[in-house]
Design an enzyme around this catalytic site. Structure first.
Site, PDB file in Angstrom:
ATOM      1  N   CYS A 181       6.421  -3.060  -6.701  1.00 10.99           N
ATOM      2  CA  CYS A 181       6.155  -4.495  -7.044  1.00 10.99           C
ATOM      3  C   CYS A 181       4.852  -4.775  -7.767  1.00 10.99           C
ATOM      4  O   CYS A 181       4.323  -4.374  -8.488  1.00 10.99           O
ATOM      5  CB  CYS A 181       6.404  -5.658  -5.498  1.00 10.99           C
ATOM      6  SG  CYS A 181       6.994  -7.142  -5.987  1.00 10.99           S
TER       7      CYS A 181
ATOM      8  N   HIS B  70      11.730  -2.908  -2.847  1.00 15.09           N
ATOM      9  CA  HIS B  70      11.382  -3.351  -1.755  1.00 15.09           C
ATOM     10  C   HIS B  70      12.368  -2.144  -0.999  1.00 15.09           C
ATOM     11  O   HIS B  70      14.129  -1.970  -1.377  1.00 15.09           O
ATOM     12  CB  HIS B  70      11.202  -4.359  -0.877  1.00 15.09           C
ATOM     13  CG  HIS B  70       9.532  -4.579  -2.042  1.00 15.09           C
ATOM     14  ND1 HIS B  70       8.336  -4.597  -1.571  1.00 15.09           N
ATOM     15  CD2 HIS B  70       9.497  -5.671  -2.259  1.00 15.09           C
ATOM     16  CE1 HIS B  70       7.488  -5.318  -2.181  1.00 15.09           C
ATOM     17  NE2 HIS B  70       8.249  -5.630  -2.473  1.00 15.09           N
TER      18      HIS B  70
END
Length: 477
Positions: A326, A423
């Protein structure tokens, strides 16, 4: 409602354990936290985000996470300001003084969510935030006594004996509270005792005598707490755990969704190190992970201030691997541009240049659970995305995964630098096994999810053994 004498006294863990204990008694239970401050967030089934602790508590209740469980989430972006998320969606970014003025307008959203949960379940167990002893913040409060007053929820006050001074924590809290708020407290409990709890019998009676409140027990330190996802970056530490394949993770100043690492930390063939400020990236690291961040450009500057950019170049020169997740993925590119000032002042920052990609912040926040295929191994994977910004460039021609028939992430030409927005992917046992095997590491084969559930069961048993759970549940009304 479990309130604490301070932050990190164990409120989240207590609520999770009490939720599981109540479920084992046949009750329909839901967790609730009016206001949370955390950059460790979970994607919900209704397409929003809540604090990771409430997601764990939902799991303890046998429920999917829902935005009603944490209607107000504050995600710090700087030392002065935070993103304000209401009912799972970004409302604004506010500095502390601005939020103090905004906060009273949010009580309606908080009570609305609580009422829905209360109507749908036999029991709602509420977690406070910080401490009600912060009486300077009482006006407009939605997180502690302000919420308790608005809903009539009785309060149990938790003190942390491991910090020392627990008698003063609890007696002092009563001393500074307005009488009406002190009267909302139905009793207290002591958390994190190490050793023989009976050694605290005299102190326990002193608290009862000074406050007039009923005690609900002394909970010893729960040794397996590390097996559960942590919400607070203060719990991370900077040490190493395990032996074998050495993964070093950079502890960024605005680190987010760091529970991505938990399944790796529990693999016996993996040694996981958290590299803190002022430390160098270990020369024997096989892989460096740059985790998620709530402030990508801010943490790029933080990373450089530690000298980690130089360490990363040396790591790659030695043949090491790098994974950016991310915000960490965005940092690996050539440029991170924020033309609208979404995460701070307008402008752009030079990235680490380890991937030939460029990120532009903008658009709506991407919040979704995903399933896909890890391209190097062909293994299916599941995870979630929670980010703002779009990343593109030549290295996207070598994706990390395919998600909904679209390429996801990027990989360098030599295959040693990888970035992904996904994630939670390491909680997928099959993917974790396939990913580790790329590095010649044999995975344990253990189910991470089953391990979390077993630990929640053990936590519930732990609380049943040491606390008056019957008495605690009887306070609910």
């Amino acid at each position: 409602m479990i309130q604490g004498t301070g932050s990190n006294v164990g409120k989240s863990m207590l609520v999770a354990g009490l939720c599981r204990a109540a479920v084992k008694r046949g009750l329909s239970v839901a967790p609730f936290k009016p206001q949370n401050m955390s950059n460790n967030a979970a994607v919900t089934e209704d397409g929003g985000e809540i604090g990771r602790a409430q997601a764990l508590q939902a799991r303890a209740c046998g429920l999917r996470p829902h935005t009603d469980m944490n209607p107000v989430l504050l995600k710090p972006e700087t030392d002065m300001g935070a993103q304000v998320v209401v009912h799972g969606k970004r409302l604004t970014t506010a500095k502390a003084r601005e939020y103090a003025m905004l906060k009273p307008t949010l009580m309606g959203a908080v009570v609305e969510s609580f009422d829905r949960l209360r109507a749908a379940h036999d029991l709602v167990i509420v977690e406070g935030a910080g401490s009600p002893a912060e009486v300077n913040l009482r006006q407009g409060d939605i997180a502690n006594m302000g919420f308790a007053e608005a809903t009539g929820v009785p309060v149990i006050l938790c003190g942390d004996v491991d910090r020392g001074g627990v008698i003063a924590q609890i007696v002092g809290t009563q001393a500074v509270l307005p009488k009406a708020d002190a009267d909302r407290i139905a009793g207290f409990l002591i958390n994190k005792f190490r050793g023989d709890p009976t050694l605290f019998d005299d102190g326990y009676r002193m608290i009862e005598d000074h406050t007039g409140w009923r005690g609900y027990g002394v909970a010893p330190w729960f040794a397996d707490a590390w097996k559960l996802p942590a919400e607070d970056a203060a719990d991370l530490g900077s040490g190493s755990r395990g032996d074998g394949f050495h993964i070093a993770c950079l502890r960024l100043s605005r680190i987010a969704n760091f529970d991505d690492l938990d399944p790796l930390a529990q693999e016996p063939g993996v040694r996981l190190s958290m590299v803190g400020a002022g430390q160098v990236i270990p020369a024997d690291a096989d892989l460096v992970i740059i985790p998620g961040s709530k402030s990508t450009r801010g943490d790029l500057a933080f990373l450089r201030a530690q000298g980690w950019d130089v360490d990363l170049v040396a790591h790659v020169r030695r043949g090491g691997h790098v994974l950016g997740i991310c915000g960490g993925y965005q940092m690996l590119g050539r440029v991170v541009a924020d033309p609208d000032g979404i995460e701070g002042p307008e402008g752009e920052a030079e990235g680490l240049g380890l991937l030939d990609v460029r990120t532009v912040m903008g658009g709506d926040k991407h919040l979704t659970e995903v399933q896909g295929t890890h391209l190097p191994s062909g293994a299916p994977l599941a995870g979630y995305e929670i980010h703002i910004g779009q990343t593109d460039g030549p290295d996207r021609a070598r994706p990390f995964a395919m998600v909904d028939n679209q390429p996801e992430g990027a990989t360098s030409a030599d295959g040693r630098i990888t970035g992904s927005y996904l994630h939670g992917m390491f909680t997928d046992d099959g993917f974790r096994k396939a990913w580790l095997e790329q590095f010649g590491i044999a995975a344990s084969g253990a189910s991470y999810d089953a391990g979390v559930d077993d630990t929640l069961d053990a936590l519930a048993t732990h609380l049943e053994t040491h606390l008056d759970v019957d008495g605690l549940l009887a306070t609910a009304r």
